[in-house]
Design a protein around this motif. Structure first.
Motif, PDB file in Angstrom:
ATOM      1  N   MET A   1      -2.631 -14.559  -5.117  1.00 15.93           N
ATOM      2  CA  MET A   1      -1.164 -14.317  -5.423  1.00 15.93           C
ATOM      3  C   MET A   1      -0.451 -15.149  -4.423  1.00 15.93           C
ATOM      4  N   ALA A   2      -0.967 -15.298  -3.138  1.00 14.82           N
ATOM      5  CA  ALA A   2      -0.401 -16.233  -2.273  1.00 14.82           C
ATOM      6  C   ALA A   2      -0.183 -17.800  -2.670  1.00 14.82           C
ATOM      7  N   ASP A   3      -1.554 -18.151  -3.333  1.00 13.23           N
ATOM      8  CA  ASP A   3      -1.787 -19.421  -4.084  1.00 13.23           C
ATOM      9  C   ASP A   3      -0.881 -19.795  -5.130  1.00 13.23           C
ATOM     10  N   TRP A   4      -0.476 -18.555  -6.080  1.00  8.72           N
ATOM     11  CA  TRP A   4       0.341 -18.683  -7.139  1.00  8.72           C
ATOM     12  C   TRP A   4       1.927 -18.876  -6.623  1.00  8.72           C
TER      13      TRP A   4
ATOM     14  N   ALA B   1      -1.160 -10.812 -15.993  1.00  9.33           N
ATOM     15  CA  ALA B   1       0.041 -11.263 -15.330  1.00  9.33           C
ATOM     16  C   ALA B   1      -0.327 -12.632 -15.128  1.00  9.33           C
ATOM     17  N   CYS B   2      -1.390 -12.716 -14.654  1.00 12.26           N
ATOM     18  CA  CYS B   2      -1.957 -14.292 -14.147  1.00 12.26           C
ATOM     19  C   CYS B   2      -1.845 -15.313 -15.585  1.00 12.26           C
ATOM     20  N   HIS B   3      -2.354 -14.683 -16.702  1.00 15.16           N
ATOM     21  CA  HIS B   3      -2.428 -15.354 -18.074  1.00 15.16           C
ATOM     22  C   HIS B   3      -0.990 -15.829 -18.566  1.00 15.16           C
ATOM     23  N   PHE B   4      -0.243 -14.674 -18.551  1.00 16.03           N
ATOM     24  CA  PHE B   4       1.237 -14.968 -18.538  1.00 16.03           C
ATOM     25  C   PHE B   4       1.932 -16.031 -17.979  1.00 16.03           C
ATOM     26  N   LEU B   5       1.633 -16.060 -16.538  1.00 13.68           N
ATOM     27  CA  LEU B   5       2.302 -17.272 -15.915  1.00 13.68           C
ATOM     28  C   LEU B   5       1.744 -18.427 -16.317  1.00 13.68           C
ATOM     29  N   TRP B   6       0.430 -18.566 -16.403  1.00 12.80           N
ATOM     30  CA  TRP B   6      -0.091 -19.726 -16.859  1.00 12.80           C
ATOM     31  C   TRP B   6       0.321 -20.406 -18.087  1.00 12.80           C
TER      32      TRP B   6
ATOM     33  N   MET C   1      -3.637 -23.792 -11.413  1.00 14.41           N
ATOM     34  CA  MET C   1      -2.977 -22.339 -11.962  1.00 14.41           C
ATOM     35  C   MET C   1      -4.110 -21.895 -12.866  1.00 14.41           C
ATOM     36  N   GLU C   2      -4.435 -22.718 -13.707  1.00 16.96           N
ATOM     37  CA  GLU C   2      -5.577 -22.365 -14.578  1.00 16.96           C
ATOM     38  C   GLU C   2      -6.898 -21.827 -13.667  1.00 16.96           C
ATOM     39  N   ASN C   3      -7.084 -22.519 -12.865  1.00 16.72           N
ATOM     40  CA  ASN C   3      -8.273 -22.300 -11.911  1.00 16.72           C
ATOM     41  C   ASN C   3      -8.027 -20.933 -11.186  1.00 16.72           C
ATOM     42  N   LEU C   4      -6.959 -20.240 -10.922  1.00 17.23           N
ATOM     43  CA  LEU C   4      -6.614 -19.160 -10.329  1.00 17.23           C
ATOM     44  C   LEU C   4      -6.646 -17.958 -11.258  1.00 17.23           C
ATOM     45  N   MET C   5      -6.271 -18.240 -12.637  1.00 16.32           N
ATOM     46  CA  MET C   5      -6.455 -17.487 -13.623  1.00 16.32           C
ATOM     47  C   MET C   5      -8.006 -17.358 -14.210  1.00 16.32           C
ATOM     48  N   THR C   6      -8.773 -18.192 -14.136  1.00 19.35           N
ATOM     49  CA  THR C   6     -10.031 -18.226 -14.070  1.00 19.35           C
ATOM     50  C   THR C   6     -10.814 -17.281 -12.985  1.00 19.35           C
ATOM     51  N   SER C   7     -10.453 -17.416 -11.869  1.00 20.46           N
ATOM     52  CA  SER C   7     -10.869 -16.752 -10.613  1.00 20.46           C
ATOM     53  C   SER C   7     -10.539 -15.471 -10.967  1.00 20.46           C
TER      54      SER C   7
ATOM     55  N   GLU D   1       7.158 -12.126  -8.535  1.00  9.58           N
ATOM     56  CA  GLU D   1       7.787 -11.038  -7.550  1.00  9.58           C
ATOM     57  C   GLU D   1       7.132  -9.777  -7.660  1.00  9.58           C
ATOM     58  N   ALA D   2       6.432  -9.178  -8.739  1.00  9.43           N
ATOM     59  CA  ALA D   2       5.804  -7.894  -9.005  1.00  9.43           C
ATOM     60  C   ALA D   2       4.359  -8.125  -8.280  1.00  9.43           C
ATOM     61  N   LEU D   3       3.789  -9.464  -8.615  1.00  2.00           N
ATOM     62  CA  LEU D   3       2.486  -9.616  -8.063  1.00  2.00           C
ATOM     63  C   LEU D   3       2.639  -9.696  -6.606  1.00  2.00           C
ATOM     64  N   LEU D   4       3.693 -10.253  -6.007  1.00  2.00           N
ATOM     65  CA  LEU D   4       3.736 -10.441  -4.370  1.00  2.00           C
ATOM     66  C   LEU D   4       3.929  -9.018  -3.804  1.00  2.00           C
ATOM     67  N   LEU D   5       4.715  -8.121  -4.470  1.00  2.00           N
ATOM     68  CA  LEU D   5       4.954  -6.663  -4.063  1.00  2.00           C
ATOM     69  C   LEU D   5       3.774  -5.831  -4.188  1.00  2.00           C
ATOM     70  N   GLU D   6       2.873  -5.945  -5.144  1.00  2.00           N
ATOM     71  CA  GLU D   6       1.725  -4.991  -5.393  1.00  2.00           C
ATOM     72  C   GLU D   6       0.651  -5.575  -4.194  1.00  2.00           C
ATOM     73  N   THR D   7       0.404  -6.618  -3.952  1.00  2.00           N
ATOM     74  CA  THR D   7      -0.400  -7.520  -3.066  1.00  2.00           C
ATOM     75  C   THR D   7      -0.101  -7.180  -1.584  1.00  2.00           C
ATOM     76  N   GLY D   8       1.180  -6.833  -1.321  1.00  2.00           N
ATOM     77  CA  GLY D   8       1.762  -6.659   0.107  1.00  2.00           C
ATOM     78  C   GLY D   8       2.235  -7.641   0.680  1.00  2.00           C
ATOM     79  N   HIS D   9       2.718  -8.927  -0.041  1.00  2.00           N
ATOM     80  CA  HIS D   9       3.091 -10.283   0.505  1.00  2.00           C
ATOM     81  C   HIS D   9       4.849  -9.951   0.628  1.00  2.00           C
ATOM     82  N   ARG D  10       5.162  -9.060  -0.202  1.00  2.00           N
ATOM     83  CA  ARG D  10       6.681  -8.485  -0.028  1.00  2.00           C
ATOM     84  C   ARG D  10       6.533  -7.018   0.263  1.00  2.00           C
ATOM     85  N   PRO D  11       7.770  -6.579   1.095  1.00  2.00           N
ATOM     86  CA  PRO D  11       7.621  -5.257   1.628  1.00  2.00           C
ATOM     87  C   PRO D  11       8.216  -4.413   0.390  1.00  2.00           C
ATOM     88  N   LEU D  12       7.690  -3.353   0.105  1.00  2.00           N
ATOM     89  CA  LEU D  12       8.250  -2.324  -0.810  1.00  2.00           C
ATOM     90  C   LEU D  12       9.269  -1.611  -0.363  1.00  2.00           C
TER      91      LEU D  12
END
Length: 206
Positions: free
Chosen positions: A31-34, A142-147, A103-109, A195-206
């Motif tokens: 998510m940081a890489d995204w 979510a990653c597929h939607f972004l890609w 981005m495609e590599n991240l989705m595959t991962s 933003e939802a991904l960053l919130l869920e993974t703790g990169h953004r404070p809830l």
């Protein structure tokens, strides 16, 4: 990227402070890489818009000179140079060293992590979420939607790249420039998803 996303940079130093391990650590890093790839995309988009604007101005200037005089017009070399610059920016967005390929590599991962979870815990996945509420399948979606959003945007930019230097209609040029800048296949919802991904993974404070 527009809005508050520009105010946050997620780097390797942030990751070292995290206590998460295993799949959770990998998802959080993804998510940081995204986030960072989308910032790079936005910078390239801005640079591309500036160059595309130069191409349009040069092309319309040449067209105006041709319509008012039978003498040969200048600026061909400068127009070619600007077209090459635009091609270079587009290549950075797309190719093996480009943003969309990464981005495609991240989705595959992310899909691989989901498959691993299914292997370990069965089709229903783990009972407790890795972070707050999302399971790995939701991260994959979510990653597929972004890609997919960026893939469609690349297709549009390729058309603009191919046509913008050959267009003498000022109105059509304005459409091309507007489409490049405002990215109709990359709407605000893609930013909300990030933003939802960053919130869920703790990169953004809830």
């Amino acid at each position: 990227m527009e809005g508050e996303s520009r105010d946050v940079t997620v780097t390797s130093s942030n990751r070292k402070c995290s206590a998460v391990t295993g799949s959770a650590r990998k998802i959080r890093d993804n998510m940081a890489d995204w986030h960072n790839l989308m910032l790079k995309w936005d910078k390239l988009n801005e640079d591309g818009f500036s160059v595309a604007s130069n191409v349009v101005n040069l092309r319309l200037s040449q067209s105006s000179q041709l319509s008012s005089s039978s003498a040969p017009t200048g600026g061909a070399a400068e127009l070619q140079d600007q077209c090459c610059k635009l091609q270079h920016i587009f290549d950075k967005m797309v190719t093996m060293v480009g943003v969309v390929t990464k981005m495609e590599n991240l989705m595959t991962s992310q899909r691989g992590l989901h498959d691993l979870e299914e292997f370990q815990f069965g089709p229903e996945g783990r009972k407790c979420p890795l972070f707050h509420t999302w399971d790995t399948k939701e991260f994959v979606g979510a990653c597929h939607f972004l890609w997919e959003s960026f893939v469609q945007e690349v297709k549009l930019k390729q058309i603009i790249l191919q046509e913008v230097a050959h267009t003498t209609s000022a109105d059509l040029c304005a459409v091309y420039l507007s489409c490049w800048l405002h990215q109709p296949f990359n709407p605000a919802h893609t930013r909300h998803m990030l933003e939802a991904l960053l919130l869920e993974t703790g990169h953004r404070p809830l």
